[in-house]
Design a protein around this motif. Structure first.
Motif, PDB file in Angstrom:
ATOM      1  N   MET A   1       0.845  -1.174   0.000  1.00 25.99           N
ATOM      2  CA  MET A   1       0.000   0.000   0.000  1.00 25.99           C
ATOM      3  C   MET A   1       0.887   1.234   0.000  1.00 25.99           C
ATOM      4  O   MET A   1       1.773   1.365   0.813  1.00 25.99           O
ATOM      5  CB  MET A   1      -0.895  -0.011   1.240  1.00 25.99           C
ATOM      6  N   ASN A   2       0.608   2.144  -0.931  1.00 23.93           N
ATOM      7  CA  ASN A   2       1.380   3.374  -1.004  1.00 23.93           C
ATOM      8  C   ASN A   2       0.526   4.591  -0.708  1.00 23.93           C
ATOM      9  O   ASN A   2       0.919   5.706  -1.034  1.00 23.93           O
ATOM     10  CB  ASN A   2       2.031   3.517  -2.381  1.00 23.93           C
ATOM     11  N   ASP A   3      -0.646   4.382  -0.137  1.00 19.09           N
ATOM     12  CA  ASP A   3      -1.504   5.506   0.230  1.00 19.09           C
ATOM     13  C   ASP A   3      -0.825   6.301   1.333  1.00 19.09           C
ATOM     14  O   ASP A   3      -0.184   5.748   2.211  1.00 19.09           O
ATOM     15  CB  ASP A   3      -2.853   5.024   0.742  1.00 19.09           C
ATOM     16  N   SER A   4      -0.962   7.615   1.262  1.00 19.87           N
ATOM     17  CA  SER A   4      -0.409   8.432   2.330  1.00 19.87           C
ATOM     18  C   SER A   4      -1.413   9.489   2.736  1.00 19.87           C
ATOM     19  O   SER A   4      -2.298   9.851   1.971  1.00 19.87           O
ATOM     20  CB  SER A   4       0.911   9.081   1.902  1.00 19.87           C
ATOM     21  N   LEU A   5      -1.257   9.951   3.943  1.00 22.73           N
ATOM     22  CA  LEU A   5      -2.143  10.963   4.500  1.00 22.73           C
ATOM     23  C   LEU A   5      -1.307  11.835   5.406  1.00 22.73           C
ATOM     24  O   LEU A   5      -0.588  11.328   6.264  1.00 22.73           O
ATOM     25  CB  LEU A   5      -3.255  10.288   5.314  1.00 22.73           C
ATOM     26  N   ARG A   6      -1.356  13.126   5.208  1.00 21.34           N
ATOM     27  CA  ARG A   6      -0.636  14.052   6.075  1.00 21.34           C
ATOM     28  C   ARG A   6      -1.642  14.664   7.039  1.00 21.34           C
ATOM     29  O   ARG A   6      -2.656  15.214   6.633  1.00 21.34           O
ATOM     30  CB  ARG A   6       0.029  15.145   5.251  1.00 21.34           C
ATOM     31  N   THR A   7      -1.361  14.512   8.316  1.00 23.40           N
ATOM     32  CA  THR A   7      -2.271  14.991   9.341  1.00 23.40           C
ATOM     33  C   THR A   7      -1.479  15.330  10.599  1.00 23.40           C
ATOM     34  O   THR A   7      -0.333  14.919  10.749  1.00 23.40           O
ATOM     35  CB  THR A   7      -3.348  13.922   9.651  1.00 23.40           C
ATOM     36  N   THR A   8      -2.064  16.075  11.485  1.00 23.04           N
ATOM     37  CA  THR A   8      -1.457  16.377  12.778  1.00 23.04           C
ATOM     38  C   THR A   8      -2.286  15.683  13.847  1.00 23.04           C
ATOM     39  O   THR A   8      -3.500  15.855  13.899  1.00 23.04           O
ATOM     40  CB  THR A   8      -1.438  17.898  13.037  1.00 23.04           C
ATOM     41  N   GLU A   9      -1.620  14.872  14.657  1.00 24.26           N
ATOM     42  CA  GLU A   9      -2.304  14.096  15.682  1.00 24.26           C
ATOM     43  C   GLU A   9      -1.677  14.377  17.046  1.00 24.26           C
ATOM     44  O   GLU A   9      -0.595  14.928  17.144  1.00 24.26           O
ATOM     45  CB  GLU A   9      -2.230  12.602  15.369  1.00 24.26           C
ATOM     46  N   ILE A  10      -2.359  13.973  18.099  1.00 23.41           N
ATOM     47  CA  ILE A  10      -1.894  14.172  19.469  1.00 23.41           C
ATOM     48  C   ILE A  10      -1.151  12.921  19.923  1.00 23.41           C
ATOM     49  O   ILE A  10      -1.627  11.803  19.744  1.00 23.41           O
ATOM     50  CB  ILE A  10      -3.081  14.461  20.409  1.00 23.41           C
ATOM     51  N   CYS A  11       0.042  13.123  20.505  1.00 23.71           N
ATOM     52  CA  CYS A  11       0.852  12.021  21.009  1.00 23.71           C
ATOM     53  C   CYS A  11       1.012  12.156  22.516  1.00 23.71           C
ATOM     54  O   CYS A  11       1.047  13.259  23.047  1.00 23.71           O
ATOM     55  CB  CYS A  11       2.229  12.024  20.354  1.00 23.71           C
ATOM     56  N   HIS A  12       1.112  11.003  23.177  1.00 27.40           N
ATOM     57  CA  HIS A  12       1.269  10.977  24.628  1.00 27.40           C
ATOM     58  C   HIS A  12       2.418  10.053  25.014  1.00 27.40           C
ATOM     59  O   HIS A  12       2.597   8.996  24.419  1.00 27.40           O
ATOM     60  CB  HIS A  12      -0.005  10.438  25.309  1.00 27.40           C
ATOM     61  N   ASP A  13       3.151  10.437  26.032  1.00 23.50           N
ATOM     62  CA  ASP A  13       4.143   9.566  26.660  1.00 23.50           C
ATOM     63  C   ASP A  13       3.418   8.853  27.796  1.00 23.50           C
ATOM     64  O   ASP A  13       2.837   9.509  28.659  1.00 23.50           O
ATOM     65  CB  ASP A  13       5.289  10.416  27.206  1.00 23.50           C
ATOM     66  N   PRO A  14       3.435   7.516  27.829  1.00 16.88           N
ATOM     67  CA  PRO A  14       2.707   6.820  28.894  1.00 16.88           C
ATOM     68  C   PRO A  14       3.356   6.954  30.278  1.00 16.88           C
ATOM     69  O   PRO A  14       2.808   6.460  31.256  1.00 16.88           O
ATOM     70  CB  PRO A  14       2.704   5.359  28.432  1.00 16.88           C
ATOM     71  N   ASP A  15       4.477   7.659  30.362  1.00 14.37           N
ATOM     72  CA  ASP A  15       5.170   7.889  31.644  1.00 14.37           C
ATOM     73  C   ASP A  15       5.485   6.601  32.397  1.00 14.37           C
ATOM     74  O   ASP A  15       5.382   6.528  33.621  1.00 14.37           O
ATOM     75  CB  ASP A  15       4.348   8.820  32.554  1.00 14.37           C
ATOM     76  N   ASP A  16       5.866   5.547  31.635  1.00  9.69           N
ATOM     77  CA  ASP A  16       6.224   4.287  32.284  1.00  9.69           C
ATOM     78  C   ASP A  16       7.654   3.862  31.948  1.00  9.69           C
ATOM     79  O   ASP A  16       8.024   2.718  32.159  1.00  9.69           O
ATOM     80  CB  ASP A  16       5.229   3.184  31.906  1.00  9.69           C
ATOM     81  N   ASP A  17       8.451   4.797  31.397  1.00 11.50           N
ATOM     82  CA  ASP A  17       9.849   4.544  31.018  1.00 11.50           C
ATOM     83  C   ASP A  17       9.997   3.414  30.005  1.00 11.50           C
ATOM     84  O   ASP A  17      11.053   2.795  29.911  1.00 11.50           O
ATOM     85  CB  ASP A  17      10.709   4.254  32.258  1.00 11.50           C
ATOM     86  N   SER A  18       8.955   3.134  29.226  1.00 15.47           N
ATOM     87  CA  SER A  18       9.015   2.050  28.236  1.00 15.47           C
ATOM     88  C   SER A  18       9.591   2.520  26.909  1.00 15.47           C
ATOM     89  O   SER A  18       9.993   1.701  26.087  1.00 15.47           O
ATOM     90  CB  SER A  18       7.610   1.495  27.987  1.00 15.47           C
ATOM     91  N   GLY A  19       9.599   3.840  26.673  1.00 14.67           N
ATOM     92  CA  GLY A  19      10.012   4.352  25.376  1.00 14.67           C
ATOM     93  C   GLY A  19       8.873   4.347  24.371  1.00 14.67           C
ATOM     94  O   GLY A  19       9.057   4.704  23.212  1.00 14.67           O
ATOM     95  N   ASP A  20       7.688   3.919  24.802  1.00 14.55           N
ATOM     96  CA  ASP A  20       6.519   3.877  23.923  1.00 14.55           C
ATOM     97  C   ASP A  20       5.960   5.275  23.706  1.00 14.55           C
ATOM     98  O   ASP A  20       6.179   6.176  24.512  1.00 14.55           O
ATOM     99  CB  ASP A  20       5.414   3.001  24.517  1.00 14.55           C
ATOM    100  N   LEU A  21       5.227   5.430  22.622  1.00 11.74           N
ATOM    101  CA  LEU A  21       4.531   6.665  22.293  1.00 11.74           C
ATOM    102  C   LEU A  21       3.106   6.284  21.935  1.00 11.74           C
ATOM    103  O   LEU A  21       2.880   5.385  21.134  1.00 11.74           O
ATOM    104  CB  LEU A  21       5.203   7.352  21.102  1.00 11.74           C
ATOM    105  N   ILE A  22       2.135   6.932  22.542  1.00 13.91           N
ATOM    106  CA  ILE A  22       0.728   6.674  22.244  1.00 13.91           C
ATOM    107  C   ILE A  22       0.228   7.780  21.336  1.00 13.91           C
ATOM    108  O   ILE A  22       0.357   8.955  21.648  1.00 13.91           O
ATOM    109  CB  ILE A  22      -0.111   6.614  23.540  1.00 13.91           C
ATOM    110  N   VAL A  23      -0.326   7.385  20.169  1.00 13.43           N
ATOM    111  CA  VAL A  23      -0.847   8.346  19.201  1.00 13.43           C
ATOM    112  C   VAL A  23      -2.361   8.208  19.168  1.00 13.43           C
ATOM    113  O   VAL A  23      -2.888   7.123  18.909  1.00 13.43           O
ATOM    114  CB  VAL A  23      -0.268   8.101  17.792  1.00 13.43           C
ATOM    115  N   ASP A  24      -3.071   9.302  19.451  1.00  7.90           N
ATOM    116  CA  ASP A  24      -4.531   9.327  19.347  1.00  7.90           C
ATOM    117  C   ASP A  24      -4.897   9.809  17.955  1.00  7.90           C
ATOM    118  O   ASP A  24      -4.784  10.998  17.657  1.00  7.90           O
ATOM    119  CB  ASP A  24      -5.132  10.276  20.393  1.00  7.90           C
TER     120      ASP A  24
END
Length: 61
Positions: A1-24
């Motif tokens: 799939m080569n579909d693309s979409l440019r958008t601005t989304e909200i990201c959160h750090d789960p504050d658990d030192d995992s290095g994960d990023l949560i994107v809503d």
């Protein structure tokens, strides 16, 4: 799939030192066959963040 979409989304750090990023994602972003609990690989390409789905059972070579 080569579909693309440019958008601005909200990201959160789960504050658990995992290095994960949560994107809503907003409702206007298509799901592209994503399943609950699947992971996304995040990469910076030409000043854009590119998300690639990591399917359960996939392996990198």
């Amino acid at each position: 799939m080569n579909d693309s979409l440019r958008t601005t989304e909200i990201c959160h750090d789960p504050d658990d030192d995992s290095g994960d990023l949560i994107v809503d994602f907003s409702p206007d972003v298509p799901a592209y066959d994503l399943s609950l609990g699947e992971s996304q690989d995040l990469e910076l390409v030409n000043e854009a963040i590119v998300l690639k789905t990591i399917r359960h059972g996939d392996s990198e070579s």
